[in-house]
Design a protein around this motif. Sequence first.
Motif, PDB file in Angstrom:
ATOM      1  N   ARG A   1      12.565  -4.179   0.585  1.00 60.95           N
ATOM      2  CA  ARG A   1      13.586  -3.173   0.279  1.00 60.95           C
ATOM      3  C   ARG A   1      14.603  -3.630  -0.757  1.00 60.95           C
TER       4      ARG A   1
ATOM      5  N   TRP B   1       7.798 -15.314  -1.831  1.00 59.34           N
ATOM      6  CA  TRP B   1       8.712 -14.460  -2.592  1.00 59.34           C
ATOM      7  C   TRP B   1       9.341 -15.301  -3.705  1.00 59.34           C
TER       8      TRP B   1
ATOM      9  N   ASP C   1       4.483 -11.433   9.077  1.00 59.55           N
ATOM     10  CA  ASP C   1       4.895 -10.343   9.956  1.00 59.55           C
ATOM     11  C   ASP C   1       5.151  -9.078   9.127  1.00 59.55           C
TER      12      ASP C   1
ATOM     13  N   ALA D   1       8.282  -5.735   5.301  1.00 56.99           N
ATOM     14  CA  ALA D   1       8.838  -4.436   4.935  1.00 56.99           C
ATOM     15  C   ALA D   1      10.329  -4.531   4.650  1.00 56.99           C
ATOM     16  N   GLN D   2      11.046  -5.293   5.462  1.00 59.51           N
ATOM     17  CA  GLN D   2      12.480  -5.461   5.242  1.00 59.51           C
ATOM     18  C   GLN D   2      12.742  -6.146   3.904  1.00 59.51           C
ATOM     19  N   ILE D   3      11.961  -7.178   3.620  1.00 61.21           N
ATOM     20  CA  ILE D   3      12.158  -7.931   2.388  1.00 61.21           C
ATOM     21  C   ILE D   3      11.819  -7.080   1.167  1.00 61.21           C
TER      22      ILE D   3
ATOM     23  N   GLU E   1       6.736  -6.309   9.748  1.00 57.97           N
ATOM     24  CA  GLU E   1       8.107  -5.799   9.807  1.00 57.97           C
ATOM     25  C   GLU E   1       9.028  -6.599   8.888  1.00 57.97           C
ATOM     26  N   ILE E   2       8.891  -7.934   8.904  1.00 62.26           N
ATOM     27  CA  ILE E   2       9.703  -8.772   8.020  1.00 62.26           C
ATOM     28  C   ILE E   2       9.364  -8.485   6.561  1.00 62.26           C
TER      29      ILE E   2
ATOM     30  N   VAL F   1      15.828 -10.812  -2.241  1.00 58.71           N
ATOM     31  CA  VAL F   1      15.713 -11.748  -1.115  1.00 58.71           C
ATOM     32  C   VAL F   1      16.663 -12.916  -1.339  1.00 58.71           C
TER      33      VAL F   1
END
Length: 347
Positions: A16, A46, A7, A12-14, A9-10, A19
């Motif tokens: 930042r 990751w 995904d 992109a969040q990760i 969006e996920i 993790v």
Amino acid sequence: MRQALTDPEIAAQIGRGNVVVVAGKANLAALGTLQTDAVLKVLEAWPGAKVLPAYRRGNVVGAIQVGMSPGPGGNSTAKILADAAAGTVKCLVLVGVDLVSDFPDAQTVESALSSGVSVIAVDTFLSPTAQRAHVVLAAAAAGEKSGTVTNIEGRVQTVAQKINVAGTSRPDWMIATELASRLGTDLGFTSVDSVTEAIAASVPAYAGITPAALRDARDGLLAVPAPTGTLQQSGQQAPPASGYDYRVLVSRELYDLGVNNQMSPSLAGLARGMRIHMNPVDLERVGVPAGGSVRITTERGSRVLTVHPDSGLARWTVWMPFNQPGGGVNDLISASGIVADARIETV
């Protein structure tokens, strides 16, 4: 899982920051290796992620790190219980364990406890399992003893005794020391500090985490063990849904029939009770109104429960809480099944 990993969006969040994966067993009706495989998939995507284990009880990480877990070739709880049922295990020593209420396979527990095995329970209260023990050794509760606690990060902090013990209850380390003495072994422990010193001297992750060092560390000290091996994918997969049966999800709620909850007057009445949740579309398909009753049948048993609509559930799945008033779900599921499926019918 695959959809989540791809995904945008996920991702992109990760991207930042660091993790951190908090991993626990979300479904008690599924084999634990499925959760392990899911964590390994995340680590493939990751590799630098940190994994924190979301165990149900406090200080489980500490207990595991000092050796209170099966080593190579060791037996799981399910295997120990099966051996007890078969007569090859003659005595169970249960330290704060309520098998009757807490193990997600009532049939296996009943077979073990009915086999003639001797049961010694070390516990604070007379739980349903302790009531069936041959010997009960009263242990001090939280707040009645000093020591250390290790959180899911591996951070070791001290805990202090705040009140006197009830009756003749004793801290766990005292009980262990006397049991060992009666079996002919002198553990050499004379105080909580002597236990902490022994852990610092014998467990590499706790080297240097002495009573003196802890007194000077306001925020505690980290005990992070060196890697002991590499986890591999189990290769097990949940079988596809049949198109008629429903996949069973079982998880815990904050308030249940756990003995600590039930012995607290302010908490005892907060358990919400046994029930079953279904997707509203599935509920309409079955033809039962919200608040009505359905019969759920698994390979282990059958029960009639009140049903509630839950739009957060995927189609063809049902959810039930664990260890609630009105009957436990552990007599409907197995500790050895990869997943559990159930038939839902009107009554």
